[in-house]
Motif scaffolding. Structure first.
Motif, PDB file in Angstrom:
ATOM      1  N   UNK A 394       1.055  -1.271  -0.061  1.00 53.21           N
ATOM      2  CA  UNK A 394       0.086  -0.108  -0.120  1.00 53.21           C
ATOM      3  C   UNK A 394       0.887   1.238  -0.005  1.00 53.21           C
ATOM      4  N   UNK A 395       0.312   2.354  -0.684  1.00 48.41           N
ATOM      5  CA  UNK A 395       1.430   3.487  -0.721  1.00 48.41           C
ATOM      6  C   UNK A 395       1.567   4.150   0.601  1.00 48.41           C
ATOM      7  N   UNK A 396       2.530   4.735   0.834  1.00 44.56           N
ATOM      8  CA  UNK A 396       2.912   5.284   2.217  1.00 44.56           C
ATOM      9  C   UNK A 396       2.124   6.618   2.280  1.00 44.56           C
ATOM     10  N   UNK A 397       1.470   6.995   3.629  1.00 42.93           N
ATOM     11  CA  UNK A 397       0.984   8.163   3.846  1.00 42.93           C
ATOM     12  C   UNK A 397       1.692   9.355   3.773  1.00 42.93           C
ATOM     13  N   UNK A 398       2.946   9.293   4.359  1.00 38.57           N
ATOM     14  CA  UNK A 398       3.948  10.482   4.658  1.00 38.57           C
ATOM     15  C   UNK A 398       5.165   9.966   4.350  1.00 38.57           C
ATOM     16  N   UNK A 399       5.719  10.432   3.120  1.00 40.38           N
ATOM     17  CA  UNK A 399       6.895   9.959   2.552  1.00 40.38           C
ATOM     18  C   UNK A 399       8.103  10.821   3.100  1.00 40.38           C
ATOM     19  N   UNK A 400       7.858  12.027   3.685  1.00 42.48           N
ATOM     20  CA  UNK A 400       8.820  12.755   4.352  1.00 42.48           C
ATOM     21  C   UNK A 400       9.369  12.239   5.747  1.00 42.48           C
ATOM     22  N   UNK A 401       8.422  11.841   6.556  1.00 38.66           N
ATOM     23  CA  UNK A 401       8.768  11.204   7.799  1.00 38.66           C
ATOM     24  C   UNK A 401       9.592  10.024   7.832  1.00 38.66           C
ATOM     25  N   UNK A 402      10.683   9.607   8.693  1.00 39.88           N
ATOM     26  CA  UNK A 402      10.929   8.296   8.930  1.00 39.88           C
ATOM     27  C   UNK A 402      10.098   7.806   9.955  1.00 39.88           C
ATOM     28  N   UNK A 403       9.449   6.604   9.425  1.00 36.18           N
ATOM     29  CA  UNK A 403       8.668   5.854  10.067  1.00 36.18           C
ATOM     30  C   UNK A 403       9.230   4.527  10.641  1.00 36.18           C
ATOM     31  N   UNK A 404       9.353   4.243  11.885  1.00 33.53           N
ATOM     32  CA  UNK A 404       9.843   2.924  12.589  1.00 33.53           C
ATOM     33  C   UNK A 404       8.865   2.142  13.093  1.00 33.53           C
ATOM     34  N   UNK A 405       8.465   0.996  12.571  1.00 31.90           N
ATOM     35  CA  UNK A 405       7.550   0.182  13.463  1.00 31.90           C
ATOM     36  C   UNK A 405       8.209  -0.740  14.586  1.00 31.90           C
ATOM     37  N   UNK A 406       7.795  -0.897  15.758  1.00 31.79           N
ATOM     38  CA  UNK A 406       8.444  -1.617  16.683  1.00 31.79           C
ATOM     39  C   UNK A 406       7.458  -2.778  17.209  1.00 31.79           C
TER      40      UNK A 406
END
Length: 595
Positions: A394-406
């Motif tokens: 699925x496409x990313x909602x916020x491309x500028x933010x570094x999103x880290x899933x834990x």
């Protein structure tokens, strides 16, 4: 003199400990086999913590790893070694070694209160298991089991877990969210579906009346172990079984030249009444009671983690329902440095603690499943729990933010350690990358909730930390990096194309779920905060190239190797039923499935 604190190893020492753990695995399996010599046909040995090899139940393997660590330190230094430990049994084993070989000084920093607690450990375990077993005995309803079993001419039992949570694996308002055989009932025919009955193990419940009520009022069909048991089954388990385990006699075996009598006897005393081994005994007795309906029980699909509770059920079917097919379904990653007990041994197979055939969810797991028993028959089965992994990204909602899933684990101390590492990593990353926004999205284990996770950190909750719920697929596809420790989600994330960081244990055995042949450029194992920060920085710098064609090919190859597609043919084969080949089901899989 060189000093080592076995309870607080440095990162380099911990790496060495884990490396030695991989080296001594086969020696340890032979050691356990020798401990059980002449006793493997005795259920009170074979269903004990010592025989289990399960590090979450038995401390024996980690203790043996620490013995190997001390031996390695002595052999690679010409200076005396001062060892500190809070483990009295381990300290006694080390002192026996020092009396023979010298160059070793052992300091055991154990308070009187802790020593008393260690001695009373078996009583504490007995009290806990007796409380839960007593509830189960009072909550049973034999008539319900009789009606359920007699209303079916042919039955396929699906061994599963029911979690005390609000997510996957739980029962909410009568609906069971099947976390372990996801989508199976929608694939099979009406006739096959009508013969499927869940056989639950309840996790996280302190009130067994509540647990049983949820299962009995569920729209899904559940056969409760306790509804077939009789009062004397419980009483013999509560009072007789621990004594039988307590009075086993063992030879004075050495492991790497260390006298092991102290650590073996300490565990024998401390775990003889542990709730898991008591549950295993009840599972065995359940199979004996179920034999009354042997002509109706066609097959048991056993969710097999090769734990002691699994062994009790399989041993019971082997003894009392030998004509019923048993399928050991290992629907999770099996890696070389993951939980060693997941791979059966020759002794376990020969003594009916593991079936002659096990099913894994990818060709890449076959070699590891056969590690301790080359003659074990291993087949592949559909990765039902992970079929969503094949769906399109699925496409990313916020491309500028570094999103880290834990993905957070079950044990509190592991959750706290991970949160502290993340908190420090956030500070360091923000300091070095002031213009780059970063967010940590924390997904609790299904047995925990948001309130529990937020309560773990002292002080203010970082704004960049968000506790999320919902399906894991959306969380994967909205993330640039994945972090966890012992979770099977690590290999899932890699298969979805997400660089992954595995956080190693601070001072103990790290259980890495990623197979050795997965390319190291898409994942890393970190033991320190600096290593975590360096890995985050490295993966962030590769963010724009991580979706390259070559990388996509690598992830597609991992999918094919570690996640067997879900087809109708494969599902029927898992259930030991005949069915002609059909097209893959995964293309139409429900993307809202949770992991």
């Amino acid at each position: 003199m060189t000093s080592v604190d076995l309870d607080n190893l440095t990162p380099s020492e911990n790496r060495l400990l884990n490396s030695l753990g991989m080296t001594i695995r086969r020696d340890f399996v032979q050691f356990v086999a020798a401990l059980g010599r002449g006793k493997w046909n005795d259920e009170y040995w074979s269903l004990s913590s010592l025989a289990s090899r399960d590090i979450y139940l038995s401390p024996l393997f980690e203790r043996c790893c620490k013995l190997a660590f001390v031996k390695h330190a002595l052999e690679n230094s010409d200076r005396p070694l001062n060892v500190r430990t809070r483990d009295p049994a381990l300290a006694r084993a080390l002192r026996r070694y020092a009396m023979k070989y010298g160059s070793l000084v052992v300091a055991s920093r154990v308070s009187l209160g802790r020593r008393i607690a260690n001695r009373l450990c078996s009583i504490r375990h007995w009290a806990i298991s007796t409380f839960l077993i007593s509830q189960r005995m009072l909550a049973r309803k034999p008539d319900q089991a009789k009606r359920l079993l007699e209303s079916h001419e042919r039955i396929t039992l699906l061994d599963t877990f029911v979690l005390n949570s609000s997510g996957a694996g739980s029962i909410q308002q009568g609906d069971y969210s099947d976390r372990y055989y996801t989508g199976l009932t929608s694939i099979v025919s009406d006739n096959v579906r009508s013969e499927l009955i869940y056989l639950p193990t309840f996790i996280g419940f302190k009130d067994m009346f509540e647990a049983f009520k949820k299962a009995r009022t569920s729209k899904a069909r559940f056969l409760l172990v306790d509804d077939l048991l009789r009062p004397r089954d419980y009483l013999s388990t509560i009072f007789y079984a621990p004594l039988r385990r307590l009075f086993h006699r063992f030879p004075n075996l050495e492991f790497l030249d260390f006298d092991t009598r102290d650590i073996v006897r300490d565990e024998q005393r401390g775990k003889c009444a542990h709730h898991s081994v008591q549950q295993a005994t009840l599972n065995l007795k359940f199979a004996r009671r179920l034999a009354k309906y042997r002509n109706r029980i066609r097959c048991l699909v056993e969710w097999n983690e090769n734990q002691v509770i699994d062994k009790g059920l399989i041993l019971g079917f082997s003894r009392f329902l030998p004509d019923s097919k048993v399928v050991a379904y290992k629907s999770y990653p099996i890696a070389e440095s993951y939980l060693m007990h997941l791979s059966p041994t020759k002794e376990e197979r020969l003594h009916s603690l593991s079936p002659a055939e096990v099913a894994v969810i990818g060709k890449g797991y076959i070699k590891t499943a056969k590690e301790f028993d080359p003659d074990l028959k291993v087949i592949t089965a559909p990765a039902l729990r992970f079929q969503y992994i094949w769906s399109e990204k699925r496409p990313r909602a916020n491309q500028s933010q570094i999103s880290i899933l834990v993905a957070l684990p079950i044990p509190e101390y592991e959750n706290l350690a991970i949160l502290e590492v993340l908190q420090d990593s956030l500070r360091r990353f923000n300091k070095d990358n002031a213009k780059q926004e970063i967010a940590f999205r924390l997904k609790p284990h299904p047995t925990h909730n948001k309130k529990y996770i937020r309560s773990l950190l002292k002080g203010s909750w970082p704004p960049a930390f968000e506790v999320i719920e919902g399906d894991i697929l959306s969380a994967y596809d909205q993330s640039d990096i994945f972090i966890s420790n012992t979770s099977s989600a690590c290999i899932e994330a890699i298969a979805r194309g997400i660089p992954t960081i595995v956080i190693g244990e601070h001072s103990g055995m790290t259980q890495c779920p990623i197979p050795e042949d997965v390319p190291k450029d898409i994942w890393s194992l970190c033991y320190t905060k600096d290593e975590v920060i360096a890995s985050i920085t490295q993966f962030v710098s590769k963010k724009r190239t991580s979706r390259s064609q070559a990388t996509t090919h690598t992830h597609r190859d991992l999918l094919n190797r570690y996640f067997e597609p879900v087809t109708k043919e494969a599902v029927y084969k898992l259930l030991s039923l005949e069915q002609p080949p059909t097209d893959p089901v995964h293309a139409n899989a429900d993307e809202s499935t949770t992991a």
